[in-house]
Design an enzyme around this catalytic site. Structure first.
Site, PDB file in Angstrom:
ATOM      1  N   THR A  20      11.748  41.449  53.965  1.00 38.56           N
ATOM      2  CA  THR A  20      13.110  42.299  53.500  1.00 38.56           C
ATOM      3  C   THR A  20      14.258  41.836  54.656  1.00 38.56           C
ATOM      4  O   THR A  20      13.948  41.593  55.912  1.00 38.56           O
ATOM      5  CB  THR A  20      12.868  43.755  53.483  1.00 38.56           C
ATOM      6  OG1 THR A  20      14.163  44.393  53.277  1.00 38.56           O
ATOM      7  CG2 THR A  20      12.126  44.300  54.783  1.00 38.56           C
ATOM      8  N   ASP A  21      15.405  42.030  54.198  1.00 38.50           N
ATOM      9  CA  ASP A  21      16.521  41.902  55.090  1.00 38.50           C
ATOM     10  C   ASP A  21      16.632  43.276  56.185  1.00 38.50           C
ATOM     11  O   ASP A  21      17.589  43.046  56.975  1.00 38.50           O
ATOM     12  CB  ASP A  21      18.004  41.700  54.471  1.00 38.50           C
ATOM     13  CG  ASP A  21      18.374  42.932  53.494  1.00 38.50           C
ATOM     14  OD1 ASP A  21      17.343  43.711  53.247  1.00 38.50           O
ATOM     15  OD2 ASP A  21      19.290  42.966  52.982  1.00 38.50           O
ATOM     16  N   GLU A  22      15.892  44.204  55.758  1.00 41.71           N
ATOM     17  CA  GLU A  22      16.034  45.696  56.447  1.00 41.71           C
ATOM     18  C   GLU A  22      15.635  45.228  57.721  1.00 41.71           C
ATOM     19  O   GLU A  22      15.956  46.291  58.876  1.00 41.71           O
ATOM     20  CB  GLU A  22      15.330  46.760  55.958  1.00 41.71           C
ATOM     21  CG  GLU A  22      15.901  46.879  54.474  1.00 41.71           C
ATOM     22  CD  GLU A  22      15.712  48.117  54.037  1.00 41.71           C
ATOM     23  OE1 GLU A  22      15.200  49.022  54.784  1.00 41.71           O
ATOM     24  OE2 GLU A  22      16.105  48.771  52.642  1.00 41.71           O
TER      25      GLU A  22
HETATM   26  P1  NAD Z   1       6.931  48.075  44.842  1.00 43.39           P
HETATM   27  O1  NAD Z   1       6.765  49.175  45.711  1.00 43.39           O
HETATM   28  O2  NAD Z   1       7.364  47.885  43.485  1.00 43.39           O
HETATM   29  O3  NAD Z   1       5.429  47.425  44.385  1.00 43.39           O
HETATM   30  C1  NAD Z   1       4.450  47.400  45.395  1.00 43.39           C
HETATM   31  C2  NAD Z   1       2.798  46.905  44.883  1.00 43.39           C
HETATM   32  O4  NAD Z   1       2.113  46.764  45.864  1.00 43.39           O
HETATM   33  C3  NAD Z   1       2.588  47.973  43.847  1.00 43.39           C
HETATM   34  O5  NAD Z   1       2.072  47.552  42.698  1.00 43.39           O
HETATM   35  C4  NAD Z   1       1.488  48.677  44.848  1.00 43.39           C
HETATM   36  O6  NAD Z   1       0.385  49.181  44.023  1.00 43.39           O
HETATM   37  C5  NAD Z   1       0.785  47.484  45.700  1.00 43.39           C
HETATM   38  N1  NAD Z   1       0.188  48.082  46.810  1.00 43.39           N
HETATM   39  C6  NAD Z   1       0.660  48.896  47.787  1.00 43.39           C
HETATM   40  N2  NAD Z   1      -0.140  49.142  48.595  1.00 43.39           N
HETATM   41  C7  NAD Z   1      -1.265  48.249  48.322  1.00 43.39           C
HETATM   42  C8  NAD Z   1      -2.608  47.941  48.761  1.00 43.39           C
HETATM   43  N3  NAD Z   1      -2.748  48.519  50.195  1.00 43.39           N
HETATM   44  N4  NAD Z   1      -3.193  47.059  48.437  1.00 43.39           N
HETATM   45  C9  NAD Z   1      -2.853  46.464  47.105  1.00 43.39           C
HETATM   46  N5  NAD Z   1      -1.922  46.531  46.517  1.00 43.39           N
HETATM   47  C10 NAD Z   1      -1.028  47.525  47.082  1.00 43.39           C
HETATM   48  O7  NAD Z   1       7.570  46.853  45.673  1.00 43.39           O
HETATM   49  P2  NAD Z   1       8.565  45.746  45.208  1.00 43.39           P
HETATM   50  O8  NAD Z   1       9.803  46.327  45.202  1.00 43.39           O
HETATM   51  O9  NAD Z   1       7.971  44.969  44.143  1.00 43.39           O
HETATM   52  O10 NAD Z   1       8.566  44.898  46.790  1.00 43.39           O
HETATM   53  C11 NAD Z   1       7.347  43.976  46.758  1.00 43.39           C
HETATM   54  C12 NAD Z   1       7.452  43.298  48.199  1.00 43.39           C
HETATM   55  O11 NAD Z   1       8.762  42.690  48.340  1.00 43.39           O
HETATM   56  C13 NAD Z   1       7.350  44.165  49.258  1.00 43.39           C
HETATM   57  O12 NAD Z   1       6.743  43.548  50.392  1.00 43.39           O
HETATM   58  C14 NAD Z   1       8.834  44.524  49.706  1.00 43.39           C
HETATM   59  O13 NAD Z   1       8.787  44.722  51.137  1.00 43.39           O
HETATM   60  C15 NAD Z   1       9.258  43.191  49.518  1.00 43.39           C
HETATM   61  N6  NAD Z   1      10.988  43.272  49.111  1.00 43.39           N
HETATM   62  C16 NAD Z   1      11.479  44.292  48.262  1.00 43.39           C
HETATM   63  C17 NAD Z   1      12.720  44.316  48.018  1.00 43.39           C
HETATM   64  C18 NAD Z   1      13.284  45.010  47.017  1.00 43.39           C
HETATM   65  O14 NAD Z   1      14.483  45.120  47.062  1.00 43.39           O
HETATM   66  N7  NAD Z   1      12.526  45.737  46.064  1.00 43.39           N
HETATM   67  C19 NAD Z   1      13.809  43.432  48.684  1.00 43.39           C
HETATM   68  C20 NAD Z   1      13.154  42.358  49.433  1.00 43.39           C
HETATM   69  C21 NAD Z   1      11.743  42.587  49.890  1.00 43.39           C
HETATM   70  O1  DAU Z   2      17.187  45.350  51.403  1.00 44.44           O
HETATM   71  C1  DAU Z   2      16.060  45.105  50.814  1.00 44.44           C
HETATM   72  C2  DAU Z   2      15.320  46.589  50.524  1.00 44.44           C
HETATM   73  O2  DAU Z   2      15.901  47.146  49.461  1.00 44.44           O
HETATM   74  C3  DAU Z   2      13.811  46.417  50.362  1.00 44.44           C
HETATM   75  O3  DAU Z   2      12.974  45.976  51.670  1.00 44.44           O
HETATM   76  C4  DAU Z   2      13.262  47.926  49.963  1.00 44.44           C
HETATM   77  O4  DAU Z   2      11.853  47.802  49.705  1.00 44.44           O
HETATM   78  C5  DAU Z   2      13.981  48.241  48.867  1.00 44.44           C
HETATM   79  O5  DAU Z   2      13.689  49.689  48.566  1.00 44.44           O
HETATM   80  C6  DAU Z   2      15.500  48.458  49.002  1.00 44.44           C
HETATM   81  O6  DAU Z   2      15.674  49.310  50.387  1.00 44.44           O
HETATM   82  P1  DAU Z   2      16.958  50.297  50.050  1.00 44.44           P
HETATM   83  O7  DAU Z   2      16.688  51.662  50.920  1.00 44.44           O
HETATM   84  O8  DAU Z   2      18.294  49.691  50.485  1.00 44.44           O
HETATM   85  O9  DAU Z   2      17.015  50.647  48.518  1.00 44.44           O
HETATM   86  P2  DAU Z   2      17.171  52.238  47.714  1.00 44.44           P
HETATM   87  O10 DAU Z   2      17.326  51.779  46.293  1.00 44.44           O
HETATM   88  O11 DAU Z   2      16.221  53.026  48.062  1.00 44.44           O
HETATM   89  O12 DAU Z   2      18.485  52.605  48.366  1.00 44.44           O
HETATM   90  C7  DAU Z   2      19.802  51.574  48.026  1.00 44.44           C
HETATM   91  C8  DAU Z   2      20.862  52.476  48.752  1.00 44.44           C
HETATM   92  O13 DAU Z   2      21.433  53.397  47.960  1.00 44.44           O
HETATM   93  C9  DAU Z   2      20.881  52.749  50.137  1.00 44.44           C
HETATM   94  O14 DAU Z   2      21.913  52.611  50.980  1.00 44.44           O
HETATM   95  C10 DAU Z   2      20.395  54.307  49.941  1.00 44.44           C
HETATM   96  C11 DAU Z   2      21.265  54.706  48.750  1.00 44.44           C
HETATM   97  N1  DAU Z   2      20.680  55.798  47.811  1.00 44.44           N
HETATM   98  C12 DAU Z   2      19.510  55.708  47.219  1.00 44.44           C
HETATM   99  C13 DAU Z   2      18.894  56.626  46.544  1.00 44.44           C
HETATM  100  C14 DAU Z   2      17.450  56.449  46.062  1.00 44.44           C
HETATM  101  C15 DAU Z   2      21.476  56.841  47.376  1.00 44.44           C
HETATM  102  O15 DAU Z   2      22.725  56.776  47.818  1.00 44.44           O
HETATM  103  N2  DAU Z   2      20.955  57.748  46.407  1.00 44.44           N
HETATM  104  C16 DAU Z   2      19.692  57.627  46.123  1.00 44.44           C
HETATM  105  O16 DAU Z   2      19.190  58.482  45.216  1.00 44.44           O
END
Ligand code: NAD
Ligand code: DAU
Length: 349
Positions: free
Chosen positions: A131-133
């Site tokens: 992630t970019d975080e």
């Molecule tokens: P998600 O939370 O929707 O899904 C995560 C999945 O991993 C789930 O199906 C969960 O059951 C599985 N999991 C969790 N713990 C586990 C374990 N111990 N063993 C096996 N499976 C397990 O997450 P996502 O949004 O699909 O993100 C997937 C990946 O991409 C993560 O590594 C996250 O850090 C990364 N990522 C997400 C975002 C985003 O915006 N969603 C952005 C950048 C990177």
């Molecule tokens: O940047 C990549 C990341 O993006 C991934 O690594 C994470 O897995 C993914 O969850 C996401 O993280 P964020 O914290 O940015 O996503 P979230 O959807 O939780 O929040 C997006 C923005 O919106 C953040 O600035 C917090 C804000 N927010 C979020 C929620 C849930 C609100 O203002 N209200 C809310 O109820």
């Protein structure tokens, strides 16, 4: 790449990635999806895929931290490449209960790296999805490059940073054939409705309040999930060993603007509310502790080295996403488990 192990394939990005590989890409091998099915997973998101691609798709319920089970799976299925997505992924949950983030995101990644190290003769690629975080927060200008120093601010991003460092170290120390990618905020179909975009879409459809943290001026870079999947497949195939690729939409936006766009789209496609336009549902609530102010990604490397470009604009991707949630009540009801309801109650009151 004959048998690709995808970890976390029942989560948001995993489901989209598996669907993309089997239905749309030139991938010709088999996929083994290992997922332990946390609250964020929905195996039914892939039930049609399992029927259509029965000979090329296998789901196994397994925890990535379980060394014995994962090792046996890799051997029985003759896994020769890994795309590692499994993680605890929600920042707010990591603030309330960090323990499982340390276990899955750090110990789980370490376990997989050790298993790949033992199977060096067969496994030719370990791709780590990050992630970019990990880079922390930007001021009003500047972009994250692949060389930006790590400065994570939440237990989630710190645990992802730790796993990135382990992956890099296993390449430098043991020569593991790894690649890494650091991506910005994804949105699109099958995203669990605890994250900003699906939470706001569903609340707006139902006429519930739209909780925006702090002043709503925090900036994220948004990428349609299919564009991320295309990038992952490209990096898996053509990425240089040991190299990191930043992935993003070049689409920075303040949270408040994102929520306003969602309100306007939902007003357009759903029945009007008696109370008037949905923007009136926006409510400013207590800020997230350690809330990163701004993320923005420089995607020059993946664009110039691998020729990747996102296909969707935010407007087109968001429209598709709203339409998906509007028409997929069946899916929404499945994921609204007791655990989901409990979280919403605990977090938003
Ligand atoms: P998600 O939370 O929707 O899904 C995560 C999945 O991993 C789930 O199906 C969960 O059951 C599985 N999991 C969790 N713990 C586990 C374990 N111990 N063993 C096996 N499976 C397990 O997450 P996502 O949004 O699909 O993100 C997937 C990946 O991409 C993560 O590594 C996250 O850090 C990364 N990522 C997400 C975002 C985003 O915006 N969603 C952005 C950048 C990177
Ligand atoms: O940047 C990549 C990341 O993006 C991934 O690594 C994470 O897995 C993914 O969850 C996401 O993280 P964020 O914290 O940015 O996503 P979230 O959807 O939780 O929040 C997006 C923005 O919106 C953040 O600035 C917090 C804000 N927010 C979020 C929620 C849930 C609100 O203002 N209200 C809310 O109820």
């Amino acid at each position: 790449m004959k048998t690709l192990l995808v970890t976390g394939g029942c989560g948001f990005i995993g489901v989209n990635f598996i669907r993309y590989l089997l239905d749309e890409s030139d991938f010709a091998g088999r996929i083994v999806n290992a997922d332990c099915l946390t609250y964020a997973a929905n195996p039914l998101s892939l039930s049609d895929v399992a029927i259509r691609h029965g000979d090329r798709y296998l789901f196994v319920k397994a925890d990535i931290s379980d060394r014995e089970a994962m090792g046996a799976l890799m051997d029985e299925q003759q896994v020769d490449a890994v795309c590692h997505l499994a993680a605890e992924s929600h920042v707010d949950r990591s603030i309330v209960r960090p323990q499982q983030f340390i276990q899955t995101n750090i110990v789980g990644a370490y376990t997989l790296l050790e298993l790949v190290r033992e199977r060096r003769d067969r496994i030719g690629r370990f791709h780590h999805v990050s992630t970019d975080e990990v880079f922390g927060s930007l001021g009003p200008t500047g972009l994250f490059t692949e060389d930006t120093p790590y400065r994570p601010n939440s237990p989630y991003s710190a645990s992802k940073a730790a796993s990135d460092h382990l992956v890099r170290a296993y390449h430098a120390t043991y020569g593991l054939p790894v690649t890494l990618s650091n991506c910005s905020n994804n949105y699109g179909p099958y995203q669990f409705p605890e994250k900003l975009v699906p939470l706001m879409i569903l609340n707006a459809m139902e006429g519930r309040s739209l909780p925006v943290y702090g002043d709503g001026r925090h900036v994220r870079d948004w990428l349609y999930v299919r564009d991320h999947c295309e990038a992952l497949w490209l990096v898996l195939r053509k990425g240089q060993e040991g190299r990191t690729y930043n992935i993003g939409g070049r689409n920075e936006m303040e949270n408040l603007r994102v929520v306003e766009m969602i309100c306007d789209l939902v007003d357009e496609v759903c029945a009007p509310l008696p109370s008037g336009p949905r923007r009136a549902l926006i409510t400013f609530v207590k800020d997230r502790p350690g809330h990163d102010r701004r993320y923005a990604i420089d995607t020059t490397r993946i664009e110039t080295e691998l020729g990747w470009r996102p296909r969707e604009s935010f407007a087109s991707g968001l429209r598709k996403t709203v339409e998906w949630y509007r028409t997929r009540n069946d899916w929404v009801e499945q994921v609204r488990t007791g655990a989901y309801r409990q979280w919403i109650k605990e977090h938003y009151g």
